[in-house]
Design a protein around this motif. Structure first.
Motif, PDB file in Angstrom:
ATOM      1  N   GLY A  91       0.833  -1.193   0.000  1.00 14.50           N
ATOM      2  CA  GLY A  91       0.000   0.000   0.000  1.00 14.50           C
ATOM      3  C   GLY A  91       0.868   1.244   0.000  1.00 14.50           C
ATOM      4  O   GLY A  91       1.725   1.419  -0.852  1.00 14.50           O
ATOM      5  N   ASP A  92       0.669   2.099   1.009  1.00 17.40           N
ATOM      6  CA  ASP A  92       1.455   3.324   1.139  1.00 17.40           C
ATOM      7  C   ASP A  92       2.663   3.139   2.052  1.00 17.40           C
ATOM      8  O   ASP A  92       3.356   4.107   2.363  1.00 17.40           O
ATOM      9  N   SER A  93       2.888   1.923   2.491  1.00 18.01           N
ATOM     10  CA  SER A  93       3.977   1.658   3.427  1.00 18.01           C
ATOM     11  C   SER A  93       4.965   0.658   2.840  1.00 18.01           C
ATOM     12  O   SER A  93       4.710   0.050   1.793  1.00 18.01           O
ATOM     13  N   TYR A  94       6.068   0.492   3.540  1.00 18.25           N
ATOM     14  CA  TYR A  94       7.093  -0.472   3.146  1.00 18.25           C
ATOM     15  C   TYR A  94       7.345  -1.427   4.309  1.00 18.25           C
ATOM     16  O   TYR A  94       7.562  -0.988   5.453  1.00 18.25           O
ATOM     17  N   VAL A  95       7.275  -2.703   4.022  1.00 15.33           N
ATOM     18  CA  VAL A  95       7.607  -3.716   5.019  1.00 15.33           C
ATOM     19  C   VAL A  95       9.106  -3.959   4.944  1.00 15.33           C
ATOM     20  O   VAL A  95       9.625  -4.384   3.908  1.00 15.33           O
ATOM     21  N   LEU A  96       9.809  -3.650   6.031  1.00 11.22           N
ATOM     22  CA  LEU A  96      11.254  -3.818   6.096  1.00 11.22           C
ATOM     23  C   LEU A  96      11.520  -5.167   6.768  1.00 11.22           C
ATOM     24  O   LEU A  96      11.460  -5.282   7.998  1.00 11.22           O
ATOM     25  N   ASN A  97      11.765  -6.171   5.968  1.00  7.63           N
ATOM     26  CA  ASN A  97      11.881  -7.527   6.498  1.00  7.63           C
ATOM     27  C   ASN A  97      13.004  -7.626   7.525  1.00  7.63           C
ATOM     28  O   ASN A  97      14.135  -7.213   7.283  1.00  7.63           O
ATOM     29  N   GLY A  98      12.657  -8.198   8.679  1.00 11.59           N
ATOM     30  CA  GLY A  98      13.619  -8.348   9.760  1.00 11.59           C
ATOM     31  C   GLY A  98      13.738  -7.117  10.634  1.00 11.59           C
ATOM     32  O   GLY A  98      14.492  -7.116  11.613  1.00 11.59           O
ATOM     33  N   PHE A  99      12.996  -6.049  10.300  1.00 10.72           N
ATOM     34  CA  PHE A  99      13.088  -4.811  11.085  1.00 10.72           C
ATOM     35  C   PHE A  99      11.724  -4.312  11.517  1.00 10.72           C
ATOM     36  O   PHE A  99      11.450  -4.148  12.706  1.00 10.72           O
ATOM     37  N   GLY A 100      10.832  -4.028  10.552  1.00 13.09           N
ATOM     38  CA  GLY A 100       9.537  -3.462  10.900  1.00 13.09           C
ATOM     39  C   GLY A 100       8.861  -2.850   9.694  1.00 13.09           C
ATOM     40  O   GLY A 100       8.780  -3.482   8.641  1.00 13.09           O
ATOM     41  N   GLU A 101       8.439  -1.613   9.823  1.00 20.20           N
ATOM     42  CA  GLU A 101       7.662  -0.986   8.750  1.00 20.20           C
ATOM     43  C   GLU A 101       8.005   0.498   8.652  1.00 20.20           C
ATOM     44  O   GLU A 101       8.350   1.147   9.648  1.00 20.20           O
ATOM     45  N   LEU A 102       7.913   1.038   7.431  1.00 23.29           N
ATOM     46  CA  LEU A 102       8.202   2.444   7.174  1.00 23.29           C
ATOM     47  C   LEU A 102       7.070   3.050   6.360  1.00 23.29           C
ATOM     48  O   LEU A 102       6.664   2.486   5.343  1.00 23.29           O
ATOM     49  N   THR A 103       6.571   4.202   6.818  1.00 26.73           N
ATOM     50  CA  THR A 103       5.586   4.965   6.060  1.00 26.73           C
ATOM     51  C   THR A 103       6.168   6.340   5.770  1.00 26.73           C
ATOM     52  O   THR A 103       6.698   6.997   6.679  1.00 26.73           O
ATOM     53  N   ILE A 104       6.073   6.779   4.516  1.00 21.94           N
ATOM     54  CA  ILE A 104       6.650   8.051   4.094  1.00 21.94           C
ATOM     55  C   ILE A 104       5.528   8.960   3.608  1.00 21.94           C
ATOM     56  O   ILE A 104       4.758   8.599   2.720  1.00 21.94           O
ATOM     57  N   THR A 105       5.449  10.154   4.180  1.00 19.53           N
ATOM     58  CA  THR A 105       4.414  11.115   3.802  1.00 19.53           C
ATOM     59  C   THR A 105       5.061  12.446   3.449  1.00 19.53           C
ATOM     60  O   THR A 105       5.785  13.017   4.283  1.00 19.53           O
ATOM     61  N   PRO A 106       4.856  12.956   2.242  1.00 18.49           N
ATOM     62  CA  PRO A 106       5.422  14.264   1.883  1.00 18.49           C
ATOM     63  C   PRO A 106       4.811  15.377   2.730  1.00 18.49           C
ATOM     64  O   PRO A 106       3.603  15.388   2.984  1.00 18.49           O
ATOM     65  N   ILE A 107       5.662  16.315   3.168  1.00 17.51           N
ATOM     66  CA  ILE A 107       5.184  17.507   3.878  1.00 17.51           C
ATOM     67  C   ILE A 107       5.117  18.673   2.898  1.00 17.51           C
ATOM     68  O   ILE A 107       4.135  19.398   2.826  1.00 17.51           O
ATOM     69  N   THR A 126      11.171  13.623  10.944  1.00 16.13           N
ATOM     70  CA  THR A 126      11.154  14.476   9.761  1.00 16.13           C
ATOM     71  C   THR A 126      12.441  14.214   8.989  1.00 16.13           C
ATOM     72  O   THR A 126      13.470  13.847   9.573  1.00 16.13           O
ATOM     73  N   ALA A 127      12.382  14.400   7.680  1.00 12.08           N
ATOM     74  CA  ALA A 127      13.544  14.073   6.850  1.00 12.08           C
ATOM     75  C   ALA A 127      13.518  14.883   5.568  1.00 12.08           C
ATOM     76  O   ALA A 127      12.484  15.437   5.178  1.00 12.08           O
ATOM     77  N   GLU A 128      14.681  14.954   4.931  1.00  8.85           N
ATOM     78  CA  GLU A 128      14.784  15.523   3.596  1.00  8.85           C
ATOM     79  C   GLU A 128      15.399  14.473   2.683  1.00  8.85           C
ATOM     80  O   GLU A 128      16.164  13.622   3.125  1.00  8.85           O
ATOM     81  N   LYS A 129      15.021  14.533   1.420  1.00  6.89           N
ATOM     82  CA  LYS A 129      15.498  13.525   0.476  1.00  6.89           C
ATOM     83  C   LYS A 129      16.851  13.946  -0.105  1.00  6.89           C
ATOM     84  O   LYS A 129      17.043  15.108  -0.468  1.00  6.89           O
ATOM     85  N   ALA A 130      17.778  12.995  -0.176  1.00 10.18           N
ATOM     86  CA  ALA A 130      19.077  13.265  -0.779  1.00 10.18           C
ATOM     87  C   ALA A 130      18.923  13.457  -2.276  1.00 10.18           C
ATOM     88  O   ALA A 130      17.976  12.952  -2.894  1.00 10.18           O
ATOM     89  N   GLY A 131      19.844  14.197  -2.864  1.00 14.43           N
ATOM     90  CA  GLY A 131      19.825  14.383  -4.302  1.00 14.43           C
ATOM     91  C   GLY A 131      20.074  13.086  -5.045  1.00 14.43           C
ATOM     92  O   GLY A 131      20.579  12.113  -4.479  1.00 14.43           O
TER      93      GLY A 131
END
Length: 293
Positions: A91-107, A126-131
């Motif tokens: 869906g809108d998330s990523y399953v990180l196998n062996g770790f957990g889950e990540l959801t990314i939402t643009p601000i 909060t984060a910024e995307k690398a070039g």
């Protein structure tokens, strides 16, 4: 095994090595088709901007691998901690196998909200995307996961071959023992100084597993001892001649840290030749692509 040691031993003591480069025009006929990485659209490195967070960055690679970096300065450790594994989009998330889950939402155009779940604990960041490095045939070819295949080592003194050996991950002791015997031979006692330095480099060579280059200008090294995994940065110095610069700092590339590459029949080769007038030591490392990654 940290940055400079890995460069000497496996792919990358980049501060002083000189390599033989091969231009991309020479290699076009040597590049068989390698499978397209499976998650190109999802690939990105997110640099965490939350003050005081133990999480430094989170990257989703083109080949479906995640790399999470924990900040050494916050952890109170000497080196950053690297967590890695495969991921799947759900869906809108990523399953990180062996770790957990990540959801990314643009601000907005430059900022993102990350929700990172690990062992039931949720971190809101909060984060910024690398070039992103421009896509071209050499960048796209390099940016994938490569696995260690073998090394070939030769030593000569005054033009006479002293040692010639090849090792895979299961036969390092043969090369180490053979090289040590050559160094200790009465004819060359105390003469093979470069070979002795190379022997010292081999202490961690056998743990090297994979190297992953990404379009975000990162590269990750995984080892059989996960606490020795590492992340550094790369950029092209000369894309046509297949020369990259590498650095432990994203904003600090120097001319001394150069790594010429060579593609040959689908393999990535790095050849280090060191000499002092009498002694010549040549080390060639071969890496194979992990298809789909």
């Amino acid at each position: 095994m940290r940055h400079s040691q890995f460069l000497v031993a496996g792919l990358l003591a980049l501060t002083t090595l000189s390599f033989t480069a091969c231009s991309s025009s020479d290699d076009d006929g040597e590049k068989p088709i390698i499978e397209q990485p499976s998650h190109v659209a999802d690939a990105a490195r997110y640099k965490v901007t939350t003050f005081g967070s133990t999480w430094k960055s989170i990257e989703l690679s083109e080949g479906g691998r995640y790399f999470i970096v924990k900040n050494a300065s916050i952890l109170g450790t000497k080196d950053d901690e690297i967590l890695s594994g495969s991921y799947e989009k759900k869906g809108d998330s990523y399953v990180l196998n062996g770790f957990g889950e990540l959801t990314i939402t643009p601000i907005n155009k430059s900022s993102y909200s990350l929700q990172l779940t690990n062992k039931g604990k949720v971190s809101k960041l909060t984060a910024e995307k690398a070039g992103v490095l421009p896509s071209d045939k050499n960048t796209d070819y390099l940016c994938r996961t490569w696995k260690f295949s073998q090394l070939h080592l030769t030593v000569s003194y005054d033009g006479k071959q002293v040692y010639d050996g090849t090792a895979t991950t299961t036969s390092f002791n043969d090369v180490k023992n053979g090289l040590k015997a050559a160094i200790d031979a009465s004819e060359y006692k105390d003469k093979l100084k470069l070979a002795k330095e190379r022997l010292d480099d081999f202490k961690d060579f056998d743990i090297l597993q994979t190297v992953t280059f990404t379009h975000a200008g990162s590269y990750y090294v995984t080892n059989s001892r996960s606490n020795e995994d590492m992340m550094n940065y790369w950029q092209w110095t000369n894309a046509n001649e297949l020369v990259i610069a590498v650095s432990e700092r994203e904003d600090d590339f120097t001319d001394k840290e150069q790594l010429p590459l060579k593609f040959e029949k689908g393999k990535l080769l790095i050849t280090d030749r060191d000499s002092d007038g009498h002694e010549v030591v040549t080390l060639t490392v071969t890496l194979l692509p992990v298809n789909g990654q």
